[in-house]
Design an enzyme around this catalytic site. Structure first.
Site, short mmCIF file in Angstrom:
data_model
loop_
_atom_site.label_atom_id
_atom_site.label_comp_id
_atom_site.label_asym_id
_atom_site.label_seq_id
_atom_site.Cartn_x
_atom_site.Cartn_y
_atom_site.Cartn_z
CG ASN A 168 -3.19 3.43 -2.03
OD1 ASN A 168 -3.91 4.01 -1.23
ND2 ASN A 168 -3.62 3.08 -3.23
N PRO A 169 -0.66 5.72 -2.82
CG PRO A 169 0.93 5.61 -4.54
CD PRO A 169 0.17 4.75 -3.57
CB CYS A 170 -5.03 7.15 -5.18
SG CYS A 170 -4.24 7.55 -6.74
N GLY A 171 -4.71 7.26 -1.67
CA GLY A 171 -5.36 7.46 -0.40
C GLY A 171 -6.47 6.51 -0.02
CD GLU A 172 -6.79 3.45 -3.42
OE1 GLU A 172 -6.18 2.56 -4.05
OE2 GLU A 172 -6.46 4.66 -3.46
N GLY A 181 2.73 1.16 -6.24
CA GLY A 181 2.81 2.51 -5.71
C GLY A 181 3.05 2.45 -4.22
CB THR A 226 -11.11 2.10 -12.00
OG1 THR A 226 -12.15 3.08 -12.22
CG2 THR A 226 -11.37 1.38 -10.70
N GLY A 227 -8.65 4.53 -13.31
CA GLY A 227 -8.45 5.35 -14.50
C GLY A 227 -8.32 4.57 -15.79
CB THR A 228 -5.63 2.55 -17.26
OG1 THR A 228 -5.22 1.90 -16.06
CG2 THR A 228 -4.74 3.74 -17.50
CB CYS A 276 -1.76 -0.51 -2.38
SG CYS A 276 -3.08 -0.02 -3.48
CB SER A 292 -2.55 -1.40 -13.81
OG SER A 292 -3.60 -0.59 -14.28
#
Length: 725
Positions: free
Chosen positions: A273-277, A120, A418-420, A92, A76
């Site tokens: 990073n915030p989502c851990g990947e 993030g 890849t939410g958005t 990230c 994004s």
């Protein structure tokens, strides 16, 4: 080569997401871009680093076609900021938190700068001395990591990223930190640390102690001395209890991550990073992008030639991003340029499987996905080596340490949320299965709009089992499973996240991790609401044994509401409803005890409001209450009175069995703002009517739509809001 200008048709959801979050806007907030002009802006900015004009023109056209036709989409911040004055394109970051006041507040400052530009941040608080440890410089005692994490959280709350979204953080604490038990339970109260995901960094030694029911030592980070010991199994059970309760903390298998560290001479991984990947060293950043696997199925097979070509271009694109990026602080720029890490991921994996008629939770499905991921990784390495020959290897490459040929990037692949962007591409997010196949969207006057997955509708029509009645039944039950009109083959192919067993989620994550993922994977292990703590424990143990570098579980509905079992006396009930029976239709009596669920919402002034809904034994709502943190404020007394009165009237209607559709209709007609009370109550009741299988959903803070929990993050499929991306 001229770019392919075949018009890309966008869905209504994609247009909504782009207009709200991605298109550049004029001074009045109106979009001044289209999908085509956005893609040209991004392609031109990222190709600009090429000094040769001919090479620039070629890459500009290739990048444009790549993004415009959604074969690949960058993260994004790149879509938002490329070609603008802001120019920060990475998603990230990991920032160090040193054990000093200067180090702590430098990290807060740096995090604010990152958030302001759209990134993030991940923080490890493991270096901070424990609560009540001595502080020699002041002759006092330390307040501990959690007290400072609260300061980070408050700072994040005030920074809106690039004017478009609030920042997201990962907070990490090692399992052997003396304050670990406080950290594990820190988010039991869901009103705290709302700008953080919390994860425990678990070591191999700790997992061995769990297996052997042994004790392990807690180490004071300020001096490296063992200060206590705990029973590992008891601590692990505490993690399980909280994960069962609301999905946090997650777990990070830190030793597995560091075994894959390509530059150990620069330090060890502490956080993600915030989502851990994305595991990153302190001050590293990483730009991400995802190949849309939905676009690479041709004549019932994966088109590997076109996929290789796309991966090559995407790898070049992400490498170029590093050079055209405007980093928020100098330390991040220096560290990122040393390692040049990229995170090439995938999305639309479930779309690929559906098109090939292969169930997500089958052995064949896992083997196929592993084969594709391995191919993506090999093609990325192929291109990275070629770029190294042309432009040089990443500067931290050391042939005495790194036992692989020179390449341009220290890390190549991860699977990120890849939410958005997957909403823009109209495909399943990341490596997740679809969360639902048929959804109900309630519109004005209580009408039901049935939204059907494009693959399911096409299959149903081709196979002759499509009907409006069937689609409505699938929407109401939340699953394709068990409908006799749907052939068993297609029930299996169209299983969604909730229909897939937890062990099959974990096996998919594990096999992807082992076959082509350098860093890690953002994925949610979905559990039914009825899942036990023992099942959560088995999920974590299975994830560790299958080679995952981190794991997030989510028990359906556990974060949506807090179940209350409060006995309420008769006077409270009467005061809460103020109802008298005037004859005519009967009013339901209230028992002394009701189950309830609590929802934390935001009003139109962004103030917190707590809505409590009480249910009868059939899980039908009977009462609605509003509670306010600002009850005693004189200037807000009118607002409090209005909300209380509205809730009483709705409660009265519920007890007189007024049809839910009629209540919703009146609430919609009374609503003047998407965050006022009538709109909020309407959204709650609509989500309840959409299917009791999942209960009430969490509410989107931007459009009051329903949030779903996937890829380790809450996402709104209506407007594209995502807490993390």
């Amino acid at each position: 080569m001229a770019p392919d200008l075949t018009k890309q048709v966008l869905t209504n959801t994609a247009e909504t997401v782009l207009a709200r979050r991605y298109y550049l806007k004029d001074s009045d907030g109106a979009p001044v871009e289209t999908w085509e002009t956005l893609c040209r802006r991004v392609a031109s900015a990222v190709a600009q680093v090429e000094k040769d004009k001919k090479e620039y023109e070629i890459l500009k056209d290739e990048f444009f076609a790549l993004i415009y036709h959604m074969d690949f989409l960058p993260n994004s911040p790149c879509l938002m900021n490329a070609g603008t004055d802001l120019g920060q394109l990475s998603a990230c970051f990991v920032l160090p938190v040193e054990d000093s006041m200067d180090g702590i507040f430098s990290a807060i400052r740096n995090g604010a700068l990152v958030h302001k530009t759209g990134g993030g941040t991940g923080y490890s608080f493991s270096r901070l001395r424990s609560k009540n440890a001595s502080v020699r410089s002041t002759q006092g005692v330390a307040s501990g990591p959690l007290s400072f994490a609260a300061v980070f959280d408050a700072a994040t709350e005030t920074i809106k990223q690039g004017g478009k979204r609030r920042g997201a953080n990962m907070g990490v604490l090692r399992i052997d930190h003396p304050d670990i038990l406080d950290f594990i339970t820190a988010k039991e109260d869901q009103s705290k640390f709302n700008n953080f995901n919390f994860s425990v960094a678990i070591t191999d030694g700790f997992m061995k102690a769990v297996e052997e029911d042994d004790v392990y030592q807690l180490i004071e980070p300020s001096n490296g001395v063992a200060v206590n010991e705990l029973n590992a199994r008891e601590v692990f059970d505490k993690i399980i209890d909280l994960a069962w309760l609301n999905g946090e903390p997650g777990v990070l298998f830190i030793d597995a991550a560091n075994r894959a560290n390509m530059t150990p001479q620069l330090g060890e991984f502490e956080a993600t990073n915030p989502c851990g990947e994305q595991w990153l060293l302190p001050y590293e950043s990483c730009n991400l992008g995802s190949v849309n696997l939905a676009n690479f199925v041709h004549e019932s097979a994966v088109d590997y030639d076109r996929l290789r070509n796309t991966v090559h271009k995407a790898t070049t694109f992400l490498d170029n991003v590093i050079d055209c990026n405007r980093f928020p602080i100098k330390e991040i720029e220096e560290m990122t340029l040393k390692t040049r890490k990229i995170g090439l991921g995938i999305m639309g994996m479930h779309d690929m499987l559906i098109q090939l008629a292969v169930p997500y939770d089958s052995e064949k499905g896992r083997e196929l996905c592993a084969e594709v991921m391995r191919f993506v990784r090999e093609a990325a390495e192929e291109k990275s080596r070629e770029l190294a020959g042309k432009k040089g290897a990443f500067p931290a490459y050391d042939p005495d340490i790194n036992d692989y040929p020179p390449r341009r990037n220290a890390a190549l692949t991860s699977i990120q949320p890849t939410g958005t962007v997957s909403m823009i591409a109209d495909c399943a997010s990341g490596c997740e299965p679809y969360y639902s196949i048929v959804m109900v969207k309630h519109v004005m006057d209580g009408d039901r709009l049935i939204l059907v997955n494009k693959h399911f509708e096409a299959t149903a029509r081709e196979e002759g089992f499509y009907s409006e009645d069937l689609m409505s039944k699938v929407a109401d039950t939340g699953t394709v499973i068990g409908h006799e009109e749907i052939p068993e083959k297609w029930q299996e192919v169209f299983r969604t996240a909730q229909d897939i067993k937890p062990e099959d989620h974990i096996m998919m994550q594990g096999i992807l991790q082992q076959n082509g993922v350098d860093s890690s994977i953002s994925k949610t292990i979905n559990l039914p609401n009825t899942a036990t703590r023992e099942e959560v424990k088995l999920a974590y143990i299975m994830g560790f044994r299958s080679g995952c570098k981190g794991l997030t579980v989510y028990r359906d509905g556990s974060r949506d509401a807090q179940v209350l079992n409060n006995s309420r006396n008769k006077s409270e009930v009467e005061e809460g409803t103020m109802i008298v029976n005037s004859g005519g239709q009967c009013k339901r009596n209230l028992p002394d005890t009701l189950d309830a669920k609590r929802y934390r919402l935001k009003d139109q002034d962004q103030k917190s409001v707590y809505i409590i809904v009480c249910f009868d034994q059939d899980e039908q709502p009977m009462e609605v209450f509003a509670k306010f943190p600002f009850d005693n404020r004189i200037d807000l007394k009118d607002k409090s009175t209005m909300w209380t009165t509205t809730c009483r009237l709705v409660s009265l209607a519920l007890r007189f069995n007024v049809p839910m559709e009629e209540i919703i209709k009146q609430l919609d007609r009374s609503s003047g703002h998407m965050h006022d009370l009538p709109a909020q109550l309407s959204k709650l009741f609509k989500s309840f009517m959409a299917g009791t299988q999942h209960g009430f959903a969490s509410i989107c803070p931007e459009c009051a739509g329903s949030l779903v929990f996937e890829e380790g993050c809450e996402t709104c499929h209506d407007c594209g809001y995502s807490k993390c991306s």
